[in-house]
Write a protein that holds these residues in place. Sequence first.
Motif, short mmCIF file in Angstrom:
data_model
loop_
_atom_site.label_atom_id
_atom_site.label_comp_id
_atom_site.label_asym_id
_atom_site.label_seq_id
_atom_site.Cartn_x
_atom_site.Cartn_y
_atom_site.Cartn_z
N PRO A 175 1.32 -0.94 0.38
CA PRO A 175 0.08 0.07 -0.07
C PRO A 175 1.21 1.27 0.23
CG PRO A 175 0.34 -0.66 1.92
CD PRO A 175 0.97 -2.20 1.56
N ALA A 176 0.15 2.72 -0.81
CA ALA A 176 1.12 3.91 -0.16
C ALA A 176 0.82 4.23 0.77
CB ALA A 176 -0.21 4.48 -1.36
N VAL A 177 2.03 5.33 0.98
CA VAL A 177 1.78 6.34 2.59
C VAL A 177 0.78 6.21 2.56
CG1 VAL A 177 2.89 7.46 4.55
CG2 VAL A 177 4.17 5.41 2.63
N ARG A 178 -0.15 7.29 3.68
CA ARG A 178 -1.02 8.58 3.78
C ARG A 178 -1.30 8.80 5.38
NH1 ARG A 178 -6.50 6.74 -0.10
NH2 ARG A 178 -5.46 7.11 -2.34
N ARG A 179 -1.85 9.87 5.21
CA ARG A 179 -2.63 10.70 6.25
C ARG A 179 -3.35 9.83 7.17
NH1 ARG A 179 -2.11 14.53 2.44
NH2 ARG A 179 -1.23 15.71 3.00
N ALA A 286 -0.99 12.11 11.84
CA ALA A 286 -0.17 11.03 11.68
C ALA A 286 -0.04 10.66 10.59
CB ALA A 286 -0.71 10.44 13.31
N ILE A 287 0.94 9.23 9.55
CA ILE A 287 1.13 9.47 8.62
C ILE A 287 1.72 7.49 8.64
CG2 ILE A 287 1.83 11.09 7.20
CD1 ILE A 287 4.38 9.75 6.58
N GLY A 288 1.52 6.86 7.94
CA GLY A 288 1.80 5.41 7.70
C GLY A 288 1.51 4.94 6.79
N SER A 289 1.99 3.31 6.09
CA SER A 289 1.60 3.04 4.73
C SER A 289 -0.11 2.63 5.48
CB SER A 289 2.12 1.67 4.87
OG SER A 289 3.42 2.12 4.18
N GLU A 290 -1.37 2.39 4.33
CA GLU A 290 -2.17 1.58 4.45
C GLU A 290 -2.44 0.71 4.91
OE1 GLU A 290 -6.92 4.02 2.32
OE2 GLU A 290 -5.25 3.46 0.91
N LEU A 291 -3.18 0.62 6.15
CA LEU A 291 -3.24 -0.82 6.68
C LEU A 291 -4.09 -1.29 6.96
CD1 LEU A 291 0.25 -1.34 8.47
CD2 LEU A 291 -0.58 -2.55 6.05
N ASP A 292 -5.43 -2.27 6.88
CA ASP A 292 -6.26 -2.50 7.36
C ASP A 292 -6.63 -3.10 8.67
OD1 ASP A 292 -8.21 -1.13 4.84
OD2 ASP A 292 -7.83 -3.62 4.63
N ARG A 293 -7.51 -2.28 9.63
CA ARG A 293 -7.26 -2.92 10.91
C ARG A 293 -8.57 -4.30 10.75
NH1 ARG A 293 -6.56 -0.80 16.83
NH2 ARG A 293 -6.29 -2.25 17.58
N ILE A 294 -7.22 -5.48 11.36
CA ILE A 294 -8.07 -6.67 12.39
C ILE A 294 -8.29 -6.80 12.82
CG2 ILE A 294 -7.79 -7.00 9.06
CD1 ILE A 294 -5.80 -8.77 9.91
N GLY A 295 -7.11 -6.46 13.71
CA GLY A 295 -7.08 -7.85 15.46
C GLY A 295 -7.52 -6.17 16.51
N THR A 296 -8.34 -6.80 17.06
CA THR A 296 -8.57 -5.59 18.51
C THR A 296 -8.40 -6.36 19.58
OG1 THR A 296 -10.95 -6.39 18.33
CG2 THR A 296 -9.77 -4.16 17.43
N MET A 297 -8.00 -6.26 21.50
CA MET A 297 -8.01 -6.70 21.74
C MET A 297 -8.24 -5.39 23.26
SD MET A 297 -5.11 -9.20 23.94
CE MET A 297 -5.55 -10.35 25.59
N GLY A 317 3.53 3.84 13.49
CA GLY A 317 4.56 4.52 13.62
C GLY A 317 5.47 4.03 12.35
N ASN A 318 5.91 2.61 12.50
CA ASN A 318 6.96 2.32 12.02
C ASN A 318 6.91 1.45 10.63
OD1 ASN A 318 10.38 2.54 13.24
ND2 ASN A 318 8.34 2.07 15.11
N PHE A 319 5.44 1.59 10.09
CA PHE A 319 5.35 0.64 9.17
C PHE A 319 4.99 2.10 8.37
CE2 PHE A 319 4.03 -4.08 9.00
CZ PHE A 319 5.22 -3.57 10.24
N VAL A 320 6.36 2.98 7.50
CA VAL A 320 6.32 3.79 7.40
C VAL A 320 7.01 3.18 5.63
CG1 VAL A 320 6.23 5.50 6.72
CG2 VAL A 320 5.78 5.79 8.65
#
Length: 736
Positions: A175-179, A286-297, A317-320
């Motif tokens: 994925p691209a990096v986005r806000r 805040a920026i980072g690679s566009e990732l879908d959140r799939i897990g929560t706890m 923050g480190n997945f840029v």
Amino acid sequence: MRTEFETEREHGAVRRATLLVTARGLVEAWLNGRRVCDDVLTPGWSSYEWRLRYASYDVTTLIQERTVVGLSLGKGWFGGRLGWSGKGSFYGDELGAFAQLEIEFEDGTVQLVVTDESWRSGPSAVLANDLYDGQTIDARLVDDAWKRPGFDDGGWRGVHALEFDTSTLVPYIGPAVRRWNELPVAEVIVSPSGKTILDFGQNLVGWIRVRTSGPAGTEITIRHAEVLENGELGTRPLRSAKATDRYVLSGGTDEFEPTFTFHGFRYAEIEGWPGALSPEAFTAVAIGSELDRIGTMRTSDPLLNQFHENVVWGMRGNFVDVPTDCPQRDERLGWTGDIAAFAPTAAFLFDVDAFLSDWLVDLDLEQQHHDGIVGFVIPDILKYHDRERPTDMGPVDSTAIWSDAAVWVPWTLYQAYGDESVLRRQFGSMAAHVRRVDSLLSPSGVWEGNFQFGDWLDPDAPPEYPADAKADKGVVATAAIYRSARIVADTAALLGLEEAHREFDAIAARLRDAFNSEYVDDGVVKSDCTTVYSLAIVFGLLSPEHEEFAGRRLAELAEQAGYRISTGFAGTPFITDALTQTGHVDAAYRLLMEKDCPSWLYPVTMGATTVWERWDSMLPDGSINPGEMTSFNHYALGAVADWMHRVVGGIAPLTPGYASVLIAPQPGGGLTEAETALETPRGRVAVHWTTDGDQLSVEVELPEGVEGILRLPGEGDRTITGGRTTSISELTPAVA
């Protein structure tokens, strides 16, 4: 850079228009004054020598009778500083852009507009930009007319073509990096020295958007840092990174957003502000690679919940574009050891299949061009300058845990998402790593002799010598390569590669025998510390009787340490599993819930909002660790969240991709509730458990068509099917 052209309207209406764009450096693209996308830091960082990614955008609605394509360039990873030597431009001395606009008309004709020597180039309002040092923008020079038709570019210059191998051009896999988030100022602080400091309440990665007005020529300076020390901005951990943005006002109303840099920060020191400072003028982006959140706890313990949230923020923050070690100092490199440890946690929290698959392509390329060696960082810029490498390591070669990322990361992706294609793509890389290390083994069959990070950042190591761990480096290395050999053998069997399966099965067997012969004496593993027992147990290196002894010894050592952490990068991801696997889940919980330093919750008690690099990055008195290498946003030590998801939360795959699911929560640690959910490739899996005295209530949700095993403390396995399942049982005294 710009070009202006007439659209060939004689071919009818525009059916489709696509802009393909990349750069040596960073590029932002406009058509007729409008940004073509929300992406930032395009085209990111890849192994530019062999692979330069291009982005593709649908720009159909932006095409006019007369159209301008405008490109802005920044240094980025290609032309800016990388590493801690102060050097940059490792990949080339000149920035450049590559663009191709394809306009398809109703009659099928395609008009091409491409970067060539007819383009024009001119100055911008950006006077300086560097990922480490920040960006300077002079609003007096802002003039967006160049982006639109009719601009007089007579004062601009031409361009020249760079030598370039177009075969290196490839589309994005990841994925691209986005806000992805915005935060307001939480507090305005006046420091003891009288400085004005903004606190955004969260350690994040990105920049600050500023809106203000003031006299023309007024210069505002913004310095960023993660923490305060003695009430002042704590900049020493940044080392040589300036992390400073400068803005020169136009005299009107100005808005600044420095999109050719990024910072890791919670605090920002403001100098030169015109008049009274208003918090509403500042927004942290805040920026980072566009990732879908799939897990929560979520659990019943607020500190544990904050720790889990810290893991999430640290990962984002480190997945840029690449999985980096830290986002703030003069480093920000794709350290292989960090992601080897953290990949299972990452794959649960977010869908990282494409993100890490893209990075693995670069790992394979670097490895192919380096005699099968997997470097410390990917992309590997350390190869360009000896000073970039840590000292006292000797010749560069494969290194345990770090180089094992070539095997562990693709295997993690397969387990999480169930797609064999990542194993097929990476098998050559996986096999090459094991074969390389097999050639480095000692006459006795263990991995000793070349540089090893070992149990990096053992909390008992001196701050200035983070590799001086209790765990014997040969034990750590041999255990790690055994695990890799075993995984490669299993992968070969899965892919139907019978000869390769026999080869790596034999390597794994030899390593297991050598490990026990050289390092195990009546169950005692050489160096007799928590990390060596953790690896030996989890990696399956011991006989049943020795594993039972190792589990008791591990629990004993954990108790002797007061249940404070005694492991570094190698042991930390595995110690709670080792304790759980050998029947000491209560000791694993004691480790997890400990609050004294060093522990996972100690940083939380100190106000941390991300996971730290060192267990004591900040000392109890509020001072910063004296070591030169100190970050407050490193995800590696957050790898315990994987154990939390599986053992506390109770969700684990029985088969890859959660085609079948193990539901096995093991309550403990004084927790009375936990709620965990995961969007698997086959649908949502959720577990919610509560305790009331000695009664355990569990609610499970599985996707239709998915079977699971429900395994509760003190009870036999029970098969469950898609839909909702509720169970009430009695807790045994061991977990009550």
